[in-house]
Motif scaffolding. Structure first.
Motif, PDB file in Angstrom:
ATOM      1  N   ARG A   1       0.980  -1.041  -0.296  1.00 26.66           N
ATOM      2  CA  ARG A   1       0.221  -0.047  -0.229  1.00 26.66           C
ATOM      3  C   ARG A   1       0.977   1.238  -0.162  1.00 26.66           C
ATOM      4  O   ARG A   1       0.016   2.187  -0.170  1.00 26.66           O
ATOM      5  CB  ARG A   1      -0.950  -0.066   1.316  1.00 26.66           C
ATOM      6  N   LEU A   2       1.792   1.137   0.346  1.00 31.39           N
ATOM      7  CA  LEU A   2       3.399   2.027   0.475  1.00 31.39           C
ATOM      8  C   LEU A   2       3.010   2.496  -1.256  1.00 31.39           C
ATOM      9  O   LEU A   2       4.013   3.678  -1.136  1.00 31.39           O
ATOM     10  CB  LEU A   2       3.888   2.146   1.276  1.00 31.39           C
ATOM     11  N   MET A   3       3.354   2.280  -2.796  1.00 33.05           N
ATOM     12  CA  MET A   3       3.426   2.498  -3.174  1.00 33.05           C
ATOM     13  C   MET A   3       2.957   1.835  -4.498  1.00 33.05           C
ATOM     14  O   MET A   3       2.644   0.886  -4.449  1.00 33.05           O
ATOM     15  CB  MET A   3       5.031   1.996  -3.549  1.00 33.05           C
TER      16      MET A   3
ATOM     17  N   ARG B   1       1.577   7.234   1.359  1.00 33.48           N
ATOM     18  CA  ARG B   1       1.067   6.830  -0.373  1.00 33.48           C
ATOM     19  C   ARG B   1       1.609   7.944  -1.447  1.00 33.48           C
ATOM     20  O   ARG B   1       2.857   7.651  -2.235  1.00 33.48           O
ATOM     21  CB  ARG B   1       0.855   6.206  -0.298  1.00 33.48           C
TER      22      ARG B   1
END
Length: 644
Positions: free
Chosen positions: A317-319, A354
């Motif tokens: 979910r961070l990228m 993000r």
């Protein structure tokens, strides 16, 4: 509990990997210690994460640490940790086999050239197996946290195809790896040598790496253990230090730790973001694409920390997916320590982080493109096709991504993708209003397409798009800097101000003169075409196929079919070149079966030029043979009696 000792065989890929690795990586043999310490650090991180839900896993030993010891008499080096440890089944799965998707494809790429294959080995990440670079026997003893002492496991191998595994007792949780050194490796049996390697490669590890102090013994004329231990590394989060205190070498070694890569990164960005959401990021661009970059089943993402505490690997979910090649860490000050993947899906803080990761990554790429074009060219060669996916996946950043795209074009006449859209705009002809492109399934097909003929004649540049993802790109990028993108194989050709009055009048004359022929060919081809018309994009070829402006292109249609999707076939438009000798000859041909054959041949030639396939290849070959023999005056040899 009775000990059962089994002798098992390595997975075939492991044997191949061990043999290749020992020969390919020996020149950099120090990395064995970096890899073992990195594994120990990961094991401690995993224990810390699992213990948030079950504190009993710490047992009576809550201080996580790594130890490195050596024994000159036994000629061994031991790396131990009090991390999560492994069960018997985990040992077999993690060490006896390579549980990575794409493994077979990876080994198929090996060439036998040691220098080249060493790079591929680096992509794969050998970890534990690097022990065999310096050891001719490796012993591993481990107990998983939460299991009792009699459930420990001893694994041992000489790295020659087999290993033994047995149940033993171990009071402490965690893992120790004992390396029995090969002959000629005794220089590693030195406190100072091992400390130097640790400081060089593992100074960034957050946990303390302990070694015994040594003092000089005058009588024995050597250093001997002093009994007490000391921390060899700085044992602080590298990303939490000021950038001014971190050397290039430290950044590079940290990358190798988080990415399990043997090569240094291409570039990186390190930033602390303050405000409503506070976090630190350290993001890296790898030098080479990993072998499994296109494996959608492989989980990818950044390492997530919360206030220096490791939370999870591969936090997707961070990228976004189109930046899946980015490696690194994010350390949040705001997320709860018990954050889960499910919570990440709903967190507004994660959405903010993000967006920040994307912004910093695109900024890094823009900086490379502007200031270090050679580096950016290397990045594009490895990851350009992946970045192109962002045009459709990330509408908010579409304009930024578009400026980073690179293509081949008729200007360079090379398959190297070096032309930016800004480059294209700077070379547009006076009066040119559109950015012209063609899509095809290969560079050769794009470069040699008949659709380019009039553009070459007028010196108008056309982008040559031959990656599969390019169809996705142009479908989601209708314009750039207010200039529409236009396929040269779609719609009626309108060159606007690039066409003068004389050319327009000539076009109108040809349309009137060949009106009857167009009708006859249309009747001959029937449902195979939507329309036949006089075209003006050809200068050398007799005919080409185009589709309506908003229809699915023929190349995209083929790609969708290859992907197993049901597609309603597009009926193409056949454009004929009124100045071509074959078309002029066909105009004189009276009605009959031969006119019918030649009309179909004209269509099938155009279809082949588009990368398509005739419905009836045998009939196509027969028509072609008849045409060739007719042209040399030998038509009578094969003509069937009774036919026209």
């Amino acid at each position: 509990m009775s000990s059962v000792k089994e002798t098992l065989g390595f997975q075939a890929e492991v044997k191949q990997l061990l043999n290749l690795m020992i020969h390919s990586l020996y020149s950099n043999k120090e990395i064995f210690l970096r890899e073992l310490i990195s594994n120990a650090s990961d094991a401690c991180d995993k224990l810390r994460f699992e213990a948030m839900a079950d504190p009993a896993l710490y047992e009576d030993d809550p201080e996580l640490k790594i130890r490195v010891t050596y024994d000159k008499a036994a000629r061994t080096i031991t790396v131990s940790d009090n991390g999560i440890g492994m069960s018997r089944q985990e040992v077999i799965e993690n060490i006896g086999t390579i549980a990575k998707s794409g493994t077979r494809e990876f080994f198929e790429r090996l060439t036998g050239d040691q220098a080249r294959d060493a790079h591929l080995i680096g992509q794969f990440g050998v970890g534990f197996y690097s022990s065999f670079i310096v050891a001719d026997k490796v012993t591993l003893i481990t107990r998983r946290a939460g299991l009792t002492k009699e459930h420990a496991v001893k694994w041992e191998s000489t790295g020659e195809g087999e290993y033994t595994i047995e149940t033993v007792e171990r009071p402490q949780r965690g893992t120790e790896v004992i390396l029995h050194l090969r002959q000629g490796e005794d220089e590693l049996l030195s406190n100072e040598r091992l400390r130097t390697i640790i400081r060089k490669y593992s100074d960034h590890i957050q946990l303390p790496i302990l070694m015994k102090k040594e003092v000089w013994d005058k009588d024995r004329r050597e250093y001997v253990p002093a009994g007490e231990e000391e921390t060899v590394n700085r044992a602080s989060a590298l990303w939490a230090r000021p950038k001014s205190e971190i050397t290039r070498e430290q950044y590079e070694e940290f990358y190798k730790h988080v990415a399990h890569d043997f090569e240094p990164p291409l570039a990186w960005v390190h930033a602390r973001i303050e405000g409503k959401t506070e976090y630190t990021l350290l993001l890296y661009l790898p030098s080479r694409a990993p072998f499994d970059l296109w494996d959608r089943e492989h989980r990818r993402g950044l390492k997530l920390y919360v206030r220096r505490v490791f939370i999870m690997d591969d936090a997707e979910r961070l990228m976004p997916y189109y930046l899946r090649f980015v490696r690194g860490i994010v350390d949040s000050n705001d997320l709860p320590l018990n954050v889960s993947r499910e919570i990440l899906q709903q967190s507004k803080d994660i959405e903010t982080i993000r967006a920040g990761c994307v912004k910093r990554t695109l900024g890094l790429l823009e900086e490379l493109a502007q200031n270090e074009p050679e580096k950016y060219a290397r990045f594009w060669q490895e990851f350009g096709r992946v970045l192109k996916e962002g045009i459709g996946e990330d509408p908010a950043n579409r304009d930024r991504i578009a400026k980073l795209l690179r293509f081949a074009s008729t200007y360079t006449d090379s398959d190297a993708q070096t032309v930016s859209l800004a480059d294209y705009l700077s070379r547009m002809k006076e009066g040119q209003e559109k950015i012209y492109y063609i899509t095809a399934d290969s560079f050769a097909a794009a470069k040699n397409s008949p659709h380019l003929e009039v553009f070459r004649k007028k010196g108008v540049e056309v982008l040559l798009l031959y990656d599969r993802v390019d169809e996705w790109v142009v479908a989601n990028l209708p314009q750039f800097e207010d200039r529409p993108l236009q396929s040269v194989a779609k719609g009626d050709l309108d060159l606007g101000k690039l066409e003068d009055e004389a050319e327009r009048k000539e076009r109108e004359r040809e349309e009137r003169e060949f009106k009857d022929l167009v009708s006859r060919i249309q009747e001959a081809l029937g449902e195979r075409v939507k329309e036949v018309r006089v075209g003006h994009r050809l200068t050398e070829s007799p005919a080409c196929l185009v589709v309506d402006q908003h229809a699915i292109g023929m190349n995209l249609e083929r790609l969708l079919k290859l992907a197993g999707q049901k597609v309603t076939p597009t009926r193409p438009i056949l454009e004929i070149n009124p100045r071509h000798p074959l078309v002029e000859r066909l105009k004189k041909e009276p009605p009959g079966s031969r006119f019918m054959d030649w009309s179909h041949l004209l269509f099938e030639q155009a279809l082949l030029a588009e990368g398509g396939q005739p419905d009836d290849p045998a009939a196509f070959v027969k028509r072609l043979n008849q045409l060739m023999l007719a042209l040399v005056g030998e038509e009578s040899r094969i003509w069937i009696p009774g036919k026209d």
